[in-house]
Design an enzyme around this catalytic site. Structure first.
Site, PDB file in Angstrom:
ATOM      1  N   ASN A   7       0.870  -1.181   0.000  1.00 35.06           N
ATOM      2  CA  ASN A   7       0.000   0.000   0.000  1.00 35.06           C
ATOM      3  C   ASN A   7       0.904   1.227   0.000  1.00 35.06           C
ATOM      4  O   ASN A   7       1.399   1.633   1.050  1.00 35.06           O
ATOM      5  CB  ASN A   7      -0.915  -0.022   1.223  1.00 35.06           C
ATOM      6  CG  ASN A   7      -1.838   1.191   1.303  1.00 35.06           C
ATOM      7  OD1 ASN A   7      -1.738   2.125   0.509  1.00 35.06           O
ATOM      8  ND2 ASN A   7      -2.721   1.200   2.272  1.00 35.06           N
ATOM      9  N   ARG A  90      -2.665  -2.035  -3.351  1.00 37.41           N
ATOM     10  CA  ARG A  90      -3.795  -1.143  -3.166  1.00 37.41           C
ATOM     11  C   ARG A  90      -3.632   0.024  -4.135  1.00 37.41           C
ATOM     12  O   ARG A  90      -2.579   0.662  -4.198  1.00 37.41           O
ATOM     13  CB  ARG A  90      -3.837  -0.605  -1.742  1.00 37.41           C
ATOM     14  CG  ARG A  90      -5.014   0.347  -1.512  1.00 37.41           C
ATOM     15  CD  ARG A  90      -4.660   1.408  -0.523  1.00 37.41           C
ATOM     16  NE  ARG A  90      -5.771   2.344  -0.306  1.00 37.41           N
ATOM     17  CZ  ARG A  90      -5.619   3.545   0.201  1.00 37.41           C
ATOM     18  NH1 ARG A  90      -4.427   3.971   0.574  1.00 37.41           N
ATOM     19  NH2 ARG A  90      -6.641   4.344   0.356  1.00 37.41           N
ATOM     20  N   HIS A 179     -12.605   4.036   0.109  1.00 35.84           N
ATOM     21  CA  HIS A 179     -12.646   3.018   1.174  1.00 35.84           C
ATOM     22  C   HIS A 179     -13.361   1.760   0.685  1.00 35.84           C
ATOM     23  O   HIS A 179     -13.861   0.957   1.501  1.00 35.84           O
ATOM     24  CB  HIS A 179     -13.353   3.533   2.435  1.00 35.84           C
ATOM     25  CG  HIS A 179     -12.694   4.699   3.090  1.00 35.84           C
ATOM     26  ND1 HIS A 179     -13.405   5.748   3.663  1.00 35.84           N
ATOM     27  CD2 HIS A 179     -11.394   5.006   3.286  1.00 35.84           C
ATOM     28  CE1 HIS A 179     -12.575   6.630   4.179  1.00 35.84           C
ATOM     29  NE2 HIS A 179     -11.339   6.201   3.963  1.00 35.84           N
ATOM     30  N   LEU A 208     -15.349   4.675   9.885  1.00 36.21           N
ATOM     31  CA  LEU A 208     -15.110   5.934  10.582  1.00 36.21           C
ATOM     32  C   LEU A 208     -13.695   5.986  11.138  1.00 36.21           C
ATOM     33  O   LEU A 208     -13.362   5.312  12.118  1.00 36.21           O
ATOM     34  CB  LEU A 208     -16.124   6.109  11.725  1.00 36.21           C
ATOM     35  CG  LEU A 208     -17.598   5.945  11.354  1.00 36.21           C
ATOM     36  CD1 LEU A 208     -18.476   6.150  12.575  1.00 36.21           C
ATOM     37  CD2 LEU A 208     -17.988   6.898  10.225  1.00 36.21           C
ATOM     38  N   GLY A 209     -12.869   6.790  10.472  1.00 37.88           N
ATOM     39  CA  GLY A 209     -11.523   7.049  10.949  1.00 37.88           C
ATOM     40  C   GLY A 209     -11.235   8.514  10.715  1.00 37.88           C
ATOM     41  O   GLY A 209     -12.157   9.327  10.622  1.00 37.88           O
ATOM     42  N   ARG A 240     -11.072  17.139   7.114  1.00 34.97           N
ATOM     43  CA  ARG A 240     -11.819  17.451   5.896  1.00 34.97           C
ATOM     44  C   ARG A 240     -13.216  17.943   6.241  1.00 34.97           C
ATOM     45  O   ARG A 240     -13.867  17.430   7.139  1.00 34.97           O
ATOM     46  CB  ARG A 240     -11.921  16.223   4.992  1.00 34.97           C
ATOM     47  CG  ARG A 240     -10.591  15.692   4.513  1.00 34.97           C
ATOM     48  CD  ARG A 240     -10.781  14.420   3.713  1.00 34.97           C
ATOM     49  NE  ARG A 240      -9.525  13.690   3.563  1.00 34.97           N
ATOM     50  CZ  ARG A 240      -9.451  12.364   3.417  1.00 34.97           C
ATOM     51  NH1 ARG A 240     -10.557  11.642   3.399  1.00 34.97           N
ATOM     52  NH2 ARG A 240      -8.264  11.778   3.290  1.00 34.97           N
ATOM     53  N   PHE A 284     -10.016  12.065  17.958  1.00 30.79           N
ATOM     54  CA  PHE A 284     -11.252  12.045  18.738  1.00 30.79           C
ATOM     55  C   PHE A 284     -11.003  11.816  20.226  1.00 30.79           C
ATOM     56  O   PHE A 284     -11.799  12.230  21.065  1.00 30.79           O
ATOM     57  CB  PHE A 284     -12.201  10.977  18.182  1.00 30.79           C
ATOM     58  CG  PHE A 284     -12.998  11.455  16.995  1.00 30.79           C
ATOM     59  CD1 PHE A 284     -14.380  11.501  17.041  1.00 30.79           C
ATOM     60  CD2 PHE A 284     -12.372  11.873  15.834  1.00 30.79           C
ATOM     61  CE1 PHE A 284     -15.122  11.949  15.958  1.00 30.79           C
ATOM     62  CE2 PHE A 284     -13.100  12.326  14.748  1.00 30.79           C
ATOM     63  CZ  PHE A 284     -14.480  12.366  14.812  1.00 30.79           C
ATOM     64  N   ASN A 335     -13.399   1.460  17.945  1.00 27.48           N
ATOM     65  CA  ASN A 335     -12.868   1.683  19.289  1.00 27.48           C
ATOM     66  C   ASN A 335     -13.571   2.742  20.127  1.00 27.48           C
ATOM     67  O   ASN A 335     -13.321   2.836  21.328  1.00 27.48           O
ATOM     68  CB  ASN A 335     -11.383   2.065  19.179  1.00 27.48           C
ATOM     69  CG  ASN A 335     -10.554   0.968  18.541  1.00 27.48           C
ATOM     70  OD1 ASN A 335     -10.455  -0.125  19.073  1.00 27.48           O
ATOM     71  ND2 ASN A 335      -9.969   1.263  17.379  1.00 27.48           N
ATOM     72  N   GLU A 384      -8.210  -4.498   5.423  1.00 26.35           N
ATOM     73  CA  GLU A 384      -8.054  -4.248   4.000  1.00 26.35           C
ATOM     74  C   GLU A 384      -6.936  -5.080   3.394  1.00 26.35           C
ATOM     75  O   GLU A 384      -7.023  -5.508   2.238  1.00 26.35           O
ATOM     76  CB  GLU A 384      -7.805  -2.757   3.770  1.00 26.35           C
ATOM     77  CG  GLU A 384      -9.022  -1.903   4.117  1.00 26.35           C
ATOM     78  CD  GLU A 384      -8.758  -0.418   4.056  1.00 26.35           C
ATOM     79  OE1 GLU A 384      -8.971   0.163   2.980  1.00 26.35           O
ATOM     80  OE2 GLU A 384      -8.343   0.161   5.082  1.00 26.35           O
TER      81      GLU A 384
END
Length: 400
Positions: A7, A90, A179, A208-209, A240, A284, A335, A384
């Site tokens: 990747n 990837r 994604h 969600l990351g 973003r 977060f 998480n 992935e």
């Protein structure tokens, strides 16, 4: 088969060597600061991480260091490169040319070059990785796995923008989504985990990351997704902005005396929860800590993020005329129980009830909705690299 998954980012490279028969990760790691000073992290299964600081002027040197680490006498996972049966790459953007993973050949490389203007930061790096692996491992079959491929099943009503149709016909301006490897993997794993028939199911996947997207998967196929022409669209994210009135670009440009590129830099790198929290953090965990201490901006940033995810889920329930399961995945989704709870608050009309104790669990397959909930809500860790490995084996078939 032993499959090396690569990747390549613009200045980084992640890798895993996977035994496709057992799906065991034999070794993994990453290269950082390519083109600057260089840092290799390597870890063979069962051993501690090894960190090597060394110059990596280009991706070629980085990949060579990875291959040397995999074959070194002391901690190498394999004795020689001849043990690598295939390489799975990837690739961020396949445009409309690739609706599934495909074997790397000259035609694919040309197609990726042709659509590099759709992903100018990512596709060139992906192509470098492919070409370097071809040079260092001649004859080893390779497969390209595309972030955009899974979303190519969207109907026109979902992927077309309401702009003059000739801009789509001439320039292929449309929603592509990203994604995709994760959304594909997680939707399949969700069906398996819950005992659903994938081909007769309605699943919403929330990846969600720091980058975040939601997809609607009906009968195993994507029918809509939140990201668009680029990964800037859709949800509010780490840095973003997500969706906003396009006139904001012109308005801010005049106010700040910036061109479109300058405004896009703000929308990509200085917005999202980072911008809403006045630059406090895009992490977060930091925002949650600050919110607990009474930081209003941090609290609002978390609320905005959850609200955007919630309303997107609601839209996709309508798009599929119902939903059987909602799956959370990626760093935040797997998480952060508090964020999951914020998002699911407001879905009582669907008969959804969240089990507070199960919702505290992290990083594992778990159903976090109660047994009497009419819609299953679960956490499904994404993988992935394993998805790319599986696709690589499937595409090559009898080649190895």
């Amino acid at each position: 088969m032993k499959v090396l998954v690569i990747n390549c980012g613009s200045s980084s490279l992640k890798y895993q060597l996977i035994d496709s028969d057992s799906e065991e990760v034999l070794a993994k790691g990453l290269c950082e600061r390519i083109g600057i000073d260089g840092r290799l992290v390597y870890q063979k299964e069962g051993l501690d991480k090894e960190i090597t600081e060394a110059p990596m002027p280009t991706h070629k040197e980085a990949i060579k260091m990875v291959l040397d680490a995999l074959t070194n006498d002391k901690t190498g996972a394999i004795r020689s490169l001849k043990e690598i049966d295939a390489v799975g790459h990837r690739v961020v953007h396949g445009g409309e040319k690739f609706a599934c993973s495909a074997k790397v050949d000259d035609a694919m490389i040309k197609a990726l070059e042709d659509c590099s203007d759709l992903a100018p930061l990512h596709n060139p790096a992906n192509l470098i990785g492919i070409n370097v692996c071809k040079e260092l491992m001649p004859g080893v079959p390779m497969v390209g796995c595309f972030d955009t491929a899974f979303h190519q099943t969207m109907p026109e009503k979902a992927y077309l923008y309401a702009i003059p149709i000739e801009y789509y016909e001439k320039y292929r301006i449309r929603k592509y989504g990203f994604h995709g490897t994760s959304h594909s993997f997680v939707s399949k794993e969700t069906a398996k985990f819950l005992g659903l028939d994938l081909n007769n199911s309605k699943i919403i996947v929330c990846h969600l990351g720091n980058g975040a997207s939601v997809s609607a998967v009906k009968n195993g196929k994507c029918v809509d997704t939140s990201m668009g022409l680029t990964p800037l669209a859709g949800l509010a994210m780490g840095t973003r902005s997500g969706d906003l009135d396009p006139s904001v670009v012109e308005f801010l440009g005049k106010k700040l005396n910036l061109d479109a590129s300058g405004i896009l830099n703000i929308l990509n790198k200085k917005s999202g929860v980072y911008g809403l929290s006045r630059g406090l953090s895009s992490d977060f965990r930091d925002l949650a800590d600050a919110a607990k201490k009474g930081n209003h901006d941090a609290e609002v940033a978390l609320e905005v993020f959850a609200y955007r995810v919630k309303t997107t889920i609601g839209a996709y329930v309508a798009a599929m005329d119902g939903v059987d399961a909602i799956a959370f995945t990626a760093g935040i989704g797997e998480n952060d129980g508090a964020t999951r709870a914020r998002i699911m608050d407001g879905f009582s009309y669907l008969g959804i009830k969240i089990d507070p104790e199960k919702n505290k669990l992290r990083g594992q397959n778990v159903k976090i909705s109660t047994d009497d909930s009419k819609v299953a809500v679960c956490v499904i860790p994404t993988n992935e690299e394993l998805a790319i490995c599986r696709d690589t084996v499937a595409i090559l078939g009898g080649d190895k």
